[in-house]
Motif scaffolding. Structure first.
Motif, PDB file in Angstrom:
ATOM      1  N   LEU A   1      10.437  -7.361  15.676  1.00  0.00           N
ATOM      2  CA  LEU A   1      11.546  -8.251  15.360  1.00  0.00           C
ATOM      3  C   LEU A   1      11.033  -9.529  14.713  1.00  0.00           C
ATOM      4  O   LEU A   1       9.895  -9.952  14.963  1.00  0.00           O
ATOM      5  CB  LEU A   1      12.313  -8.605  16.635  1.00  0.00           C
ATOM      6  CG  LEU A   1      12.969  -7.443  17.374  1.00  0.00           C
ATOM      7  CD1 LEU A   1      13.517  -7.922  18.714  1.00  0.00           C
ATOM      8  CD2 LEU A   1      14.069  -6.817  16.537  1.00  0.00           C
ATOM      9  N   PRO A   2      11.862 -10.182  13.876  1.00  0.00           N
ATOM     10  CA  PRO A   2      11.447 -11.482  13.328  1.00  0.00           C
ATOM     11  C   PRO A   2      11.064 -12.436  14.450  1.00  0.00           C
ATOM     12  O   PRO A   2      11.719 -12.476  15.506  1.00  0.00           O
ATOM     13  CB  PRO A   2      12.696 -11.959  12.579  1.00  0.00           C
ATOM     14  CG  PRO A   2      13.429 -10.693  12.232  1.00  0.00           C
ATOM     15  CD  PRO A   2      13.191  -9.761  13.378  1.00  0.00           C
TER      16      PRO A   2
ATOM     17  N   ARG B   1       1.725 -15.909   6.828  1.00  0.00           N
ATOM     18  CA  ARG B   1       2.720 -15.018   6.218  1.00  0.00           C
ATOM     19  C   ARG B   1       2.253 -14.617   4.835  1.00  0.00           C
ATOM     20  O   ARG B   1       1.667 -15.424   4.112  1.00  0.00           O
ATOM     21  CB  ARG B   1       4.083 -15.709   6.088  1.00  0.00           C
ATOM     22  CG  ARG B   1       4.796 -15.964   7.386  1.00  0.00           C
ATOM     23  CD  ARG B   1       6.225 -16.414   7.113  1.00  0.00           C
ATOM     24  NE  ARG B   1       6.956 -16.654   8.337  1.00  0.00           N
ATOM     25  CZ  ARG B   1       8.270 -16.767   8.412  1.00  0.00           C
ATOM     26  NH1 ARG B   1       8.990 -16.666   7.293  1.00  0.00           N
ATOM     27  NH2 ARG B   1       8.862 -16.984   9.561  1.00  0.00           N
ATOM     28  N   ASP B   2       2.541 -13.361   4.473  1.00  0.00           N
ATOM     29  CA  ASP B   2       2.245 -12.919   3.115  1.00  0.00           C
ATOM     30  C   ASP B   2       3.243 -11.852   2.707  1.00  0.00           C
ATOM     31  O   ASP B   2       4.140 -11.495   3.477  1.00  0.00           O
ATOM     32  CB  ASP B   2       0.801 -12.419   2.994  1.00  0.00           C
ATOM     33  CG  ASP B   2       0.496 -11.250   3.921  1.00  0.00           C
ATOM     34  OD1 ASP B   2       1.309 -10.303   3.988  1.00  0.00           O
ATOM     35  OD2 ASP B   2      -0.567 -11.250   4.574  1.00  0.00           O
ATOM     36  N   GLY B   3       3.101 -11.346   1.504  1.00  0.00           N
ATOM     37  CA  GLY B   3       4.054 -10.383   0.974  1.00  0.00           C
ATOM     38  C   GLY B   3       3.696  -8.942   1.232  1.00  0.00           C
ATOM     39  O   GLY B   3       4.379  -8.031   0.741  1.00  0.00           O
ATOM     40  N   GLY B   4       2.634  -8.690   1.999  1.00  0.00           N
ATOM     41  CA  GLY B   4       2.228  -7.314   2.277  1.00  0.00           C
ATOM     42  C   GLY B   4       3.033  -6.693   3.402  1.00  0.00           C
ATOM     43  O   GLY B   4       3.743  -7.379   4.143  1.00  0.00           O
ATOM     44  N   ARG B   5       2.907  -5.384   3.538  1.00  0.00           N
ATOM     45  CA  ARG B   5       3.591  -4.673   4.615  1.00  0.00           C
ATOM     46  C   ARG B   5       2.565  -3.889   5.419  1.00  0.00           C
ATOM     47  O   ARG B   5       1.840  -3.064   4.866  1.00  0.00           O
ATOM     48  CB  ARG B   5       4.662  -3.733   4.061  1.00  0.00           C
ATOM     49  CG  ARG B   5       5.478  -3.085   5.171  1.00  0.00           C
ATOM     50  CD  ARG B   5       6.700  -2.392   4.637  1.00  0.00           C
ATOM     51  NE  ARG B   5       7.551  -1.933   5.707  1.00  0.00           N
ATOM     52  CZ  ARG B   5       8.695  -1.273   5.543  1.00  0.00           C
ATOM     53  NH1 ARG B   5       9.115  -1.001   4.314  1.00  0.00           N
ATOM     54  NH2 ARG B   5       9.405  -0.896   6.584  1.00  0.00           N
TER      55      ARG B   5
ATOM     56  N   THR C   1       4.771  -9.644   5.858  1.00  0.00           N
ATOM     57  CA  THR C   1       4.241  -9.577   7.224  1.00  0.00           C
ATOM     58  C   THR C   1       3.933 -10.981   7.725  1.00  0.00           C
ATOM     59  O   THR C   1       3.411 -11.814   6.983  1.00  0.00           O
ATOM     60  CB  THR C   1       2.968  -8.714   7.273  1.00  0.00           C
ATOM     61  OG1 THR C   1       3.304  -7.363   6.948  1.00  0.00           O
ATOM     62  CG2 THR C   1       2.317  -8.745   8.648  1.00  0.00           C
ATOM     63  N   THR C   2       4.266 -11.215   8.998  1.00  0.00           N
ATOM     64  CA  THR C   2       3.949 -12.464   9.670  1.00  0.00           C
ATOM     65  C   THR C   2       3.071 -12.159  10.873  1.00  0.00           C
ATOM     66  O   THR C   2       3.379 -11.282  11.673  1.00  0.00           O
ATOM     67  CB  THR C   2       5.228 -13.164  10.165  1.00  0.00           C
ATOM     68  OG1 THR C   2       6.093 -13.412   9.050  1.00  0.00           O
ATOM     69  CG2 THR C   2       4.893 -14.485  10.852  1.00  0.00           C
TER      70      THR C   2
END
Length: 313
Positions: free
Chosen positions: A183-184, A260-264, A304-305
């Motif tokens: 969850l966020p 945080r970044d833009g990867g999954r 992803t955080t």
């Protein structure tokens, strides 16, 4: 409660107990049956229950690897690589291993609890097709209904209080349980946001450690923060789209950092596998899990955080 012989398959029952007597009735025979069968046995439970078990086992306790789970498993993300796999992988090939592991106790915090559920769910993936039995006690008298319900979702069998019989868990769905905890994370309080890319990795690490020192981290704990920042930001550059953001802030008697970044993140066991000797890479998130007091991860279609906690003092 004696676990049946399941050959080379993994066995992962939950033991519900309400009293010390029920706890010992479920764990002591399990341990002694393993010793009698020549199986390596480990017990990783909170210190108060470890004292109970040692006293009940008497001389047999000397043949058991004993760990205080409040210390060894303070961060649930380190239990699989640092406790369970560390013990199982050290045993002779082909020998069944038996472990009592208690990662959930009543004073786990609300922030820690989802990480515990993810851990219990991922055990099933981490030990698939291995000759290992892991018995997980749950304090049914003091844990919430939610915790007991989640245990039925992450364990294929349950032993109820005061009964030696195993019951198949009709709610067993470990992947569902792990997904529910993705969850966020709660919003970050006001904290400076530092953007970084490959050219700013050193600068952002220094910014983070300076802020950590200002917030009270010293010595090894401050070095741990530097290691965490170095590993997470490097991962973002290599695997997360080449850039990311970093925040550091205080919360109670702890310092938190978030990258945080833009990867999954698509591998649910990332950071939970022991390092493979002579194989470079793959250690970043593992190192983070091993030094942080808590690691929470949220991954989704937009990135992803990773949020880490380090106690001050």
């Amino acid at each position: 409660m004696h676990a049946p012989d399941r050959g080379d398959t993994f066995d992962h029952p939950a033991l519900f107990y309400r009293t010390a007597e029920e706890y010992l009735a479920g764990t002591v025979p399990f341990v002694r049956a393993g010793l009698a069968a020549g199986e390596p046995v480990a017990v990783a439970v909170p210190a108060e229950n470890l004292r109970l078990l040692r006293a009940a086992l008497g001389d047999d306790a000397r043949a058991v690897r004993c760990l205080d789970m409040r210390e060894a498993g303070r961060n649930p993300g380190r239990i699989i690589p640092g406790v369970l796999r560390a013990f199982a992988d050290a045993q002779p090939a082909g020998r069944r291993v038996r472990i009592v592991g208690e990662p959930v106790w009543p004073d786990r915090t609300a922030a820690e609890y989802p990480a515990c559920v993810q851990h219990e769910a991922l055990i099933n993936e981490a030990f698939r097709d291995r000759a290992v039995t892991i018995l997980c006690p749950y304090d049914a008298g003091r844990l919430s209904h939610r915790a007991l319900s989640d245990a039925c979702t992450t364990h294929p069998a349950v032993v109820l209080p005061g009964t030696p019989a195993r019951h198949v868990s009709l709610a067993y769905a470990p992947r569902t349980a792990a997904a529910r905890c993705n969850l966020p994370l709660p919003p970050v309080p006001h904290a400076a946001c530092h953007r970084f890319d490959a050219d700013r990795l050193t600068d952002v690490r220094h910014l983070a450690t300076d802020e950590g020192a200002r917030l009270g981290l010293t010595g090894t704990r401050l070095q741990d923060l530097g290691l965490i920042i170095a590993e997470l930001t490097a991962n973002s550059v290599v695997h997360g789209g080449g850039s990311g953001t970093l925040r550091v802030w205080a919360e109670g008697a702890a310092v938190l950092c978030e990258v945080r970044d833009g990867g999954r993140l698509t591998d649910p066991l990332a950071g939970r596998r022991p390092a493979v000797p002579d194989r470079p890479g793959g250690r970043g998130l593992l190192l983070v899990n091993m030094v942080a007091d808590l690691v929470r991860v949220h991954t989704g279609p937009h990135g992803t955080t990773v949020r880490c906690r380090l106690a001050v003092g």
